[in-house]
Design a protein around this motif. Sequence first.
Motif, short mmCIF file in Angstrom:
data_model
loop_
_atom_site.label_atom_id
_atom_site.label_comp_id
_atom_site.label_asym_id
_atom_site.label_seq_id
_atom_site.Cartn_x
_atom_site.Cartn_y
_atom_site.Cartn_z
N PRO A 262 50.28 -27.65 -4.16
CA PRO A 262 49.43 -28.82 -4.35
C PRO A 262 48.04 -28.40 -4.82
CG PRO A 262 49.48 -28.22 -2.04
CD PRO A 262 50.34 -27.21 -2.76
N GLY A 263 47.40 -29.24 -5.62
CA GLY A 263 46.05 -28.95 -6.08
C GLY A 263 45.50 -30.17 -6.79
N ARG A 264 44.45 -29.97 -7.59
CA ARG A 264 43.93 -31.06 -8.42
C ARG A 264 45.08 -31.67 -9.22
NH1 ARG A 264 42.47 -30.99 -13.77
NH2 ARG A 264 42.46 -28.74 -14.06
N CYS A 265 45.97 -30.82 -9.70
CA CYS A 265 47.28 -31.26 -10.20
C CYS A 265 48.29 -30.34 -9.51
CB CYS A 265 47.47 -31.06 -11.69
SG CYS A 265 46.06 -30.90 -12.75
N THR A 266 49.53 -30.79 -9.36
CA THR A 266 50.56 -29.92 -8.81
C THR A 266 50.74 -28.73 -9.75
OG1 THR A 266 51.68 -31.82 -7.90
CG2 THR A 266 53.01 -29.85 -8.14
N LEU A 267 50.85 -27.54 -9.16
CA LEU A 267 51.13 -26.36 -9.97
C LEU A 267 52.57 -25.92 -9.73
CD1 LEU A 267 50.39 -23.85 -11.73
CD2 LEU A 267 49.54 -22.77 -9.62
N TYR A 268 53.37 -25.86 -10.79
CA TYR A 268 54.72 -25.32 -10.72
C TYR A 268 54.68 -23.90 -11.28
CZ TYR A 268 56.17 -30.17 -10.14
OH TYR A 268 56.33 -31.45 -9.69
N HIS A 269 55.01 -22.93 -10.46
CA HIS A 269 55.02 -21.54 -10.91
C HIS A 269 56.48 -21.12 -11.06
CE1 HIS A 269 53.93 -17.07 -9.98
NE2 HIS A 269 54.13 -17.27 -11.26
N ILE A 270 56.85 -20.78 -12.25
CA ILE A 270 58.26 -20.51 -12.58
C ILE A 270 58.36 -19.07 -13.08
CG2 ILE A 270 60.11 -21.18 -14.19
CD1 ILE A 270 58.50 -23.98 -14.25
N ASP A 271 59.41 -18.37 -12.68
CA ASP A 271 59.61 -17.00 -13.16
C ASP A 271 61.05 -16.86 -13.65
OD1 ASP A 271 60.03 -14.22 -13.42
OD2 ASP A 271 58.40 -13.82 -12.01
N LEU A 272 61.21 -16.61 -14.92
CA LEU A 272 62.55 -16.58 -15.52
C LEU A 272 63.10 -15.16 -15.68
CD1 LEU A 272 62.11 -19.37 -18.24
CD2 LEU A 272 62.89 -19.59 -15.88
N TYR A 273 62.42 -14.18 -15.07
CA TYR A 273 62.81 -12.79 -15.29
C TYR A 273 64.29 -12.53 -15.04
CZ TYR A 273 62.90 -7.72 -14.91
OH TYR A 273 63.19 -6.39 -15.10
N ARG A 274 64.81 -13.12 -13.99
CA ARG A 274 66.18 -12.84 -13.61
C ARG A 274 67.23 -13.65 -14.36
NH1 ARG A 274 65.92 -9.27 -9.50
NH2 ARG A 274 63.74 -9.11 -9.02
N LEU A 275 66.80 -14.48 -15.23
CA LEU A 275 67.78 -15.30 -15.96
C LEU A 275 68.22 -14.59 -17.21
CD1 LEU A 275 66.27 -18.85 -15.97
CD2 LEU A 275 67.97 -17.91 -14.43
N ASP A 276 69.50 -14.72 -17.51
CA ASP A 276 69.85 -14.39 -18.89
C ASP A 276 70.89 -15.36 -19.40
OD1 ASP A 276 71.93 -11.42 -18.48
OD2 ASP A 276 71.85 -13.27 -17.37
N GLY A 277 70.93 -15.48 -20.69
CA GLY A 277 71.87 -16.41 -21.31
C GLY A 277 71.56 -17.87 -21.03
N VAL A 278 70.26 -18.18 -20.84
CA VAL A 278 69.91 -19.59 -20.62
C VAL A 278 69.95 -20.32 -21.95
CG1 VAL A 278 68.12 -21.17 -19.88
CG2 VAL A 278 68.43 -19.02 -18.70
N GLU A 279 70.64 -21.42 -21.96
CA GLU A 279 70.74 -22.22 -23.19
C GLU A 279 69.48 -23.04 -23.38
OE1 GLU A 279 73.48 -22.67 -25.45
OE2 GLU A 279 73.82 -20.69 -24.56
N ASP A 280 69.03 -23.64 -22.27
CA ASP A 280 68.08 -24.72 -22.39
C ASP A 280 67.39 -24.93 -21.05
OD1 ASP A 280 68.38 -27.67 -24.17
OD2 ASP A 280 67.36 -27.61 -22.24
N ALA A 281 66.08 -25.27 -21.08
CA ALA A 281 65.34 -25.47 -19.83
C ALA A 281 65.97 -26.57 -18.97
CB ALA A 281 63.89 -25.80 -20.14
N SER A 282 66.56 -27.58 -19.61
CA SER A 282 67.19 -28.68 -18.84
C SER A 282 68.35 -28.17 -18.01
CB SER A 282 67.75 -29.75 -19.77
OG SER A 282 66.76 -30.18 -20.63
N ASP A 283 69.07 -27.17 -18.54
CA ASP A 283 70.25 -26.64 -17.84
C ASP A 283 69.89 -25.99 -16.51
OD1 ASP A 283 71.55 -27.36 -20.08
OD2 ASP A 283 71.91 -25.34 -20.84
N ILE A 284 68.65 -25.55 -16.37
CA ILE A 284 68.27 -24.88 -15.12
C ILE A 284 67.31 -25.76 -14.32
CG2 ILE A 284 68.79 -22.49 -15.72
CD1 ILE A 284 65.88 -22.20 -16.65
N GLY A 285 67.33 -27.04 -14.61
CA GLY A 285 66.61 -28.01 -13.78
C GLY A 285 65.10 -27.94 -13.90
N LEU A 286 64.60 -27.53 -15.07
CA LEU A 286 63.13 -27.42 -15.20
C LEU A 286 62.46 -28.68 -15.73
CD1 LEU A 286 62.55 -23.81 -16.60
CD2 LEU A 286 62.50 -24.63 -14.25
N ASP A 287 63.25 -29.68 -16.08
CA ASP A 287 62.66 -30.85 -16.75
C ASP A 287 61.53 -31.51 -15.96
OD1 ASP A 287 63.99 -30.55 -19.04
OD2 ASP A 287 65.33 -32.27 -18.80
#
Length: 162
Positions: A73-98
């Motif tokens: 929480p903050g002045r705006c919510t901060l979403y911190h995302i780390d994709l290091y361990r992903l491979d073969g991701v097709e699309d951000a929607s597929d991993i629930g990032l929308d």
Amino acid sequence: MATRVGLITRSPEETRAVGAAMGKHLDCRAIITLTGDLGSGKTCLVQGLAEGLQVPSCYYITSPSYTLINEYPGRCTLYHIDLYRLDGVEDASDIGLDDALYGEGVAAIEWADRLPEGGIVDPIEVCISTAPGGENWRRIEVAATGAETFMAHLERLSEEKK
Ligand SMILES: Nc1ncnc2c1ncn2[C@@H]1O[C@H](COP(=O)(O)OP(=O)(O)OP(=O)(O)O)[C@@H](O)[C@H]1O
Ligand SMILES: [Mg+2]
């Protein structure tokens, strides 16, 4: 056409301060993509972003490598995302990032280059690399096509640091 700003930092504290200056001027729907080698300083910069976004200091920001996404929480919510361990991701929607990417809140994505090119709409791209001056020197390159006010603030900061 993209606007670009480059800054040099000489310590983790200075990178955090650059992050804090960035966080202060971010729009609450901004998406920051972070690329750069292991240990280049991506998480360090996100710690600064959190400060600039007024995330309470009791939250300690670390790489969310095993959780994919952490929310603060903050002045705006901060979403911190780390994709290091992903491979073969097709699309951000597929991993629930929308929701994190396109809802209200700032998203900061480490290893964003794991996603297909062009997979994120209008990112502020931050690329961190080592700089030749010394062991703790880093070059922070920021590029964006929109975010004019934010980029103007960063440009001013870069001039001040010269
Ligand atoms: N100028 C600098 N800016 C940022 N970090 C620096 C700087 N100089 C030295 N460091 C060190 O580099 C490391 C950066 O670690 P950090 O976790 O932020 O990297 P990262 O890019 O997130 O790595 P990973 O890809 O593993 O998530 C820290 O140990 C920090 O102390
Ligand atoms: Mg990290």
